[in-house]
Write a protein that holds these residues in place. Sequence first.
Motif, mmCIF file in Angstrom:
data_model
loop_
_atom_site.group_PDB
_atom_site.id
_atom_site.type_symbol
_atom_site.label_atom_id
_atom_site.label_comp_id
_atom_site.label_asym_id
_atom_site.label_seq_id
_atom_site.Cartn_x
_atom_site.Cartn_y
_atom_site.Cartn_z
ATOM 1 N N MET A 6 0.873 17.276 -10.941
ATOM 2 C CA MET A 6 -0.459 18.316 -11.489
ATOM 3 C C MET A 6 -0.183 19.600 -10.651
ATOM 4 O O MET A 6 -0.138 20.482 -11.266
ATOM 5 N N PHE A 7 0.451 19.607 -9.421
ATOM 6 C CA PHE A 7 0.947 20.767 -8.848
ATOM 7 C C PHE A 7 2.024 21.701 -9.880
ATOM 8 O O PHE A 7 1.901 22.750 -10.137
ATOM 9 N N ILE B 162 2.200 2.230 -3.441
ATOM 10 C CA ILE B 162 1.114 2.508 -4.314
ATOM 11 C C ILE B 162 0.616 3.954 -3.886
ATOM 12 O O ILE B 162 0.578 4.836 -4.798
ATOM 13 N N GLY B 163 0.586 4.093 -2.531
ATOM 14 C CA GLY B 163 0.308 5.461 -2.202
ATOM 15 C C GLY B 163 1.098 6.471 -2.641
ATOM 16 O O GLY B 163 0.873 7.621 -3.027
ATOM 17 N N VAL C 271 0.932 -1.097 -0.093
ATOM 18 C CA VAL C 271 0.117 0.145 -0.010
ATOM 19 C C VAL C 271 1.085 1.362 -0.010
ATOM 20 O O VAL C 271 0.405 2.417 -0.721
ATOM 21 N N GLY C 272 1.962 1.246 0.575
ATOM 22 C CA GLY C 272 2.621 2.415 0.770
ATOM 23 C C GLY C 272 3.407 2.815 -0.496
ATOM 24 O O GLY C 272 3.385 3.923 -1.068
ATOM 25 N N VAL D 112 1.488 11.505 -8.577
ATOM 26 C CA VAL D 112 0.551 12.116 -9.654
ATOM 27 C C VAL D 112 0.101 13.476 -9.094
ATOM 28 O O VAL D 112 0.084 14.379 -10.017
ATOM 29 N N SER D 113 -0.476 13.600 -8.020
ATOM 30 C CA SER D 113 -0.939 15.061 -7.573
ATOM 31 C C SER D 113 0.351 15.972 -7.445
ATOM 32 O O SER D 113 0.036 17.010 -7.945
ATOM 33 N N PHE E 152 0.413 7.287 -6.143
ATOM 34 C CA PHE E 152 -0.872 8.296 -6.543
ATOM 35 C C PHE E 152 -0.397 9.821 -6.164
ATOM 36 O O PHE E 152 -0.660 10.777 -6.608
ATOM 37 N N PHE E 153 0.496 9.896 -4.855
ATOM 38 C CA PHE E 153 1.045 11.179 -4.359
ATOM 39 C C PHE E 153 1.649 11.742 -5.505
ATOM 40 O O PHE E 153 1.630 13.141 -5.717
#
Lengths: 331, 550, 199
Positions: C37-38, C26-27, C23-24, C33-34, C30-31
């Motif tokens: 975008m910033f 994959i998290g 999970v870490g 990705v954001s 995703f982090f």
Amino acid sequence: MLVPPVSHDARLIDELFRVVYVLSFIVFIIVEGLIIYAVIKFRRRRADEMPEQVHGNTAAEIGWTVVPALAVGVVFGFSVDTLNRMTARGSPTAPLAHVHSLNDTEARRRIEEAKQVDLVIEVVGRQWVWQYTYPDGKLTTNETLVVPAGKTIRLDLTTPDVIHAWWMPAFGPMIYVNPGEVSYVWFNVPPGEYIGQCNVFCGVAHAQMISKVRALPQDEYERWYQEQLAALSGPTATGDPQRGQDIFMNQNICWSCHSIEGTKAQGKVAPRTLTGFANYDTIAEVVPNTADNLRAWLHDPQAIKPGTTMPNLNLSAQDIEDLVAYLQTLK
Amino acid sequence: MASVSIPARTEYLRHGLVSWLATVDHKRIGIMYLASTFVFFLLSGLMALVIRLQLTAPGLQIVNQDLYNQLFTMHGTGMIFLFTIPCLVGFANYFLPLQIGARDVAFPRLNALSLWLLIFAGVVMEGGFLLGILGLLPGGASNAAWTAYVPLSNKQFSPQIGMDIWLLGVVLLGISSTLGAVNFLVTAYTMRAQGMTIWRIPMFVWAMIVTAAMVLIATPVLTAALAMLIADRNFATQFFNTANARLWQHMFWFYSHPAVYIMILPAMGIVSEILPVFARKPLFGLKAVVVSTILIGVLGFTTWVHHMFVSGVDPIVERFFMLTTMIIAVPTGVKMFNWLFTMLGGSLNLKTPLLMCLGFLSTFVIGGLTGVIQALIPLDMQLHNTYWVVAHFHYVLFGGSVFGIFAGFYYWLPKITGRLLDDKLGKLHFALMWVGFNLTFFPMHFLGLMGMPRRIATYTADRGWELGNLIATIGAFMVAVSVLIFMVNFVRSLRHGARAGNDPWEGNTLEWTVTSPPPEHNFDTLPTVESERPARDLRLAASNPTVPAH
Amino acid sequence: MSAWTKVGAARSADASPARRPNVGLIGAVFFIVSESMFFLGLFLAYFYLRALSKTWPPPDTPPLSTVLPTLNTGVLLISTLFMAWAERGIARGDARRLQIGTGVAAVLGLIFLTIQAFEIADLGFAPHSSAYGSAFFFLMGFHVVRVFGGVVFMVIILARALIGQFSARRRAAVQACALYWYFLAGVWLVVFWVLYWLK
Ligand code: HEA
Ligand code: HEA
Ligand code: CUA
Ligand SMILES: [Cu+2]
């Protein structure tokens, strides 16, 4: 549109609206009809009834994908066609394509060539008033624009502060007036009185940024124009504007509630700026802006407009005379 | 499993304040999300009532213009950022792990952080507003509308500190929802029960996956814009000081258009959960609904310029965005019709959750159609920033999202509290709210067509807007009464409500296989899933062990 | 016992490693990705402002020297090599390689930050001098802030590595850290190119 369209563009918009309205109404009826039908026909009648377990129906689903897609395509076509026929926009390839940012000289020259216009008005939208300047630069009006009917008018709109939008619902399209850009509006309307207001939220008194267009037959318009010019050179107050300014800015506290561009007066209590006050039609939107009314207003605002926020400042007759003289220089 | 003891009962719900503050349990966090956002709903609703009072008749001065502007700014901000978005996240917090058969979210502590960031931001924003109206904040609270267009929101035109407080609040909310999105995505990706393959994921979970992905992509851009504006205001940077009013608009709407789907997709997910249960039928065309949801999510990023049709964007660009905006009607229509055909041929159990869904369907379609109408550039040139737009977005936001949220409350609160809500009161709530809602917002279409701009604190009597406004105000108070009825119903149900049992509705998804409220660790043994309706499978297997479940 | 440990215990109890992707990690994806975008938002603002202005940079802006940033690019790239080396190491169970690798990478990260500080101090224009200055400082500044975060992350990994918390089977945090560090290096390449080379 519930405001009767009077211009070419407004009529085009109105036509498109009717078509789309009918189409939407059909969709509306289908959907609401199905809801009502389902509720009536398929209410649960027995606690243990078990309907057939239908998981889907490919043909039907393709149907309600394709039909709306086609409808969307058709409406898109109509809209683009309408756009191409509007004077306010021009087609993407035509020189008028981009009414907003055409603010360099070359673009302006193209505008002049591309559109036959009878009258060009310079418009300044500021917090919170529209000011209209006529071609020779001598006459400026606030709020109310008077134009000859049946002639093509072009407005060149700018703003010194925040975004505003100029809009007469009866004329159709609205347009943003952005800082640092010029926006253009064309219209050609029959005689009448039209009303509209600023349509982008622009601060405290946005609601007061109302504007009227009065379209007069050519001869009446000419007469009105000459009258205005004459009034400009007519008698005004007898006081000393210099001293009036001093009272306004230093001896009294007028400046704390009022704003006048380019001075220390930047108060935000009064809804409208006093920049260009001499061109306002009214005082506090209740009485005509004449020297006498102004004297009365300064003598006792409550008497003119009960309930107004402006207090009675107990000014002497001389102070009033000088203030009137000063205020009348604010064009 | 032997190492952990799972209490069969629910003592954990009564542990006192500290255990709530320190909790990392997704259910408690979910409850706190729902409770706090509902408070924000009431506050924003109260502001709406003042707005409506002021507009009841021409020339009224219930509040002064400046306060009016602060009111609708905070009403819009509160409803969107503090209520609708996080409230749906609250449902997801509680039910997403349950629905996928997990014991918690992937990062429970991060989850708690999201919650407290939300509450902190809410307190900052509402607190700033309150200080503003009490006169303790020089210049008052933010009053530049929820869109905070520059240059109006620049230091020069909005010098008050209230504006900075507001901006700070929105930044915090953005961080909160980004963290939440990471959490949901990882949870849904990695922690699904055995056998929960892609087409067996519950619709609400699907909706949250797409929503979270949208949050992840959209929010940072808003954060960047907010950082730029804050720097402009406080460190004299020049992002928005030069003549480029549209940069802010692009960045704001790049976030805020997707945000409207962030608010509607989870509500649609709730509707997609409830309809099959209350019709005793599977969701019609499940795959099409899933694909449409994803498509709406993707297309949602290609439409933002439709908010800028009269602000001076290149015509070719405008036309492109007009087309993409209209195309969203297609996948949305697919979902509408699939819902309708889920009901047709079913056995409709007309209890409050279903009624709320019908409220959603019957009103959202109006908002959708008015949306498509104003997506046409020529019409938007006439409709932009009028009450037509106000009507549109309340039809989708209230008629859509809020009806969806109330459907969720009636459907799921029994799972959370263990008690059913009273159905008669529920129906009264629904009827009053539906009628009141339509009375409030339907006349606004006409006001818009008559040229009434939004965000005006008052208007004069010569414009013909009196009747519409009067009706709207009456409607708004009907809605308020209906909300009070809901609150009464809820409080009563806590003591007097009938016991819900595990599964009061004959549910389809895994949350209905555990007790109400669920045990602390959700599942004694992690479930395995064999269809998209696992709870139904179990129920049928129990009642008739010889017949295969589906 | 806190709820968290109980839940954690419950989770690992029935987690079969094959079914439980980390999970870490994959998290972290995703982090990232954001985060992208910033930066994308900042870049868009940069290009928007650039397209709007007639002269970019404004006429009186002192010319940029590419010496320090080029040097810095080298520092950052070498540090990613060390990070990769460390990550490979722990994948084979080599804890020493992990310790040395992250240690060197973190030090290089600090050097990057120091040089960046000199570069920023010496630019000759300020965030408030023009839209150019604002956009420039935002891209540089937010990257620096992120790199600082990355260095802190690496120090944490290093500390955990020193007390022997990682192994070939337990190294998701290392992977997440490395991934973020590569991401920051990638962002820097774009920032460097856009701010210093793009004409
Ligand atoms: C939940 C929130 C939500 C949702 C779901 C939507 C959905 C849509 N919105 Fe809306 N919108 C807002 C919230 C939302 N909006 C808000 C808050 C604003 C104002 C912001 C502000 O300025 O403050 C706004 C403003 C707004 C504007 C700008 C108006 C202006 O300022 O001038 C536009 C213009 O295109 C628009 C369009 C649309 C469209 C086309 C959809 C579509 O997604 C709708 C699709 C749905 C349907 C069409 C109905 C179902 C379909 C069928 C039954 C199939 C058949 C139909 C056809 C063939 C047409 N919206
Ligand atoms: C989810 C979003 C949402 C919701 C649910 C609502 C709900 C309502 N909205 Fe709002 N609205 C927006 C989002 C929303 N709005 C946005 C984004 C704007 C734009 C802002 C802007 O321009 O910047 C807006 C703007 C807006 C305007 C336009 C203002 C203007 O432009 O000048 C109006 C005017 O009537 C309005 C009215 C209402 C009303 C009457 C309700 C009602 O239906 C509300 C009903 C709820 C209640 C009445 C609560 C119940 C409260 C009680 C029962 C009291 C008990 C309280 C305590 C115990 C504390 N809204
Ligand atoms: Cu000017 Cu609103
Ligand atoms: Cu939108």
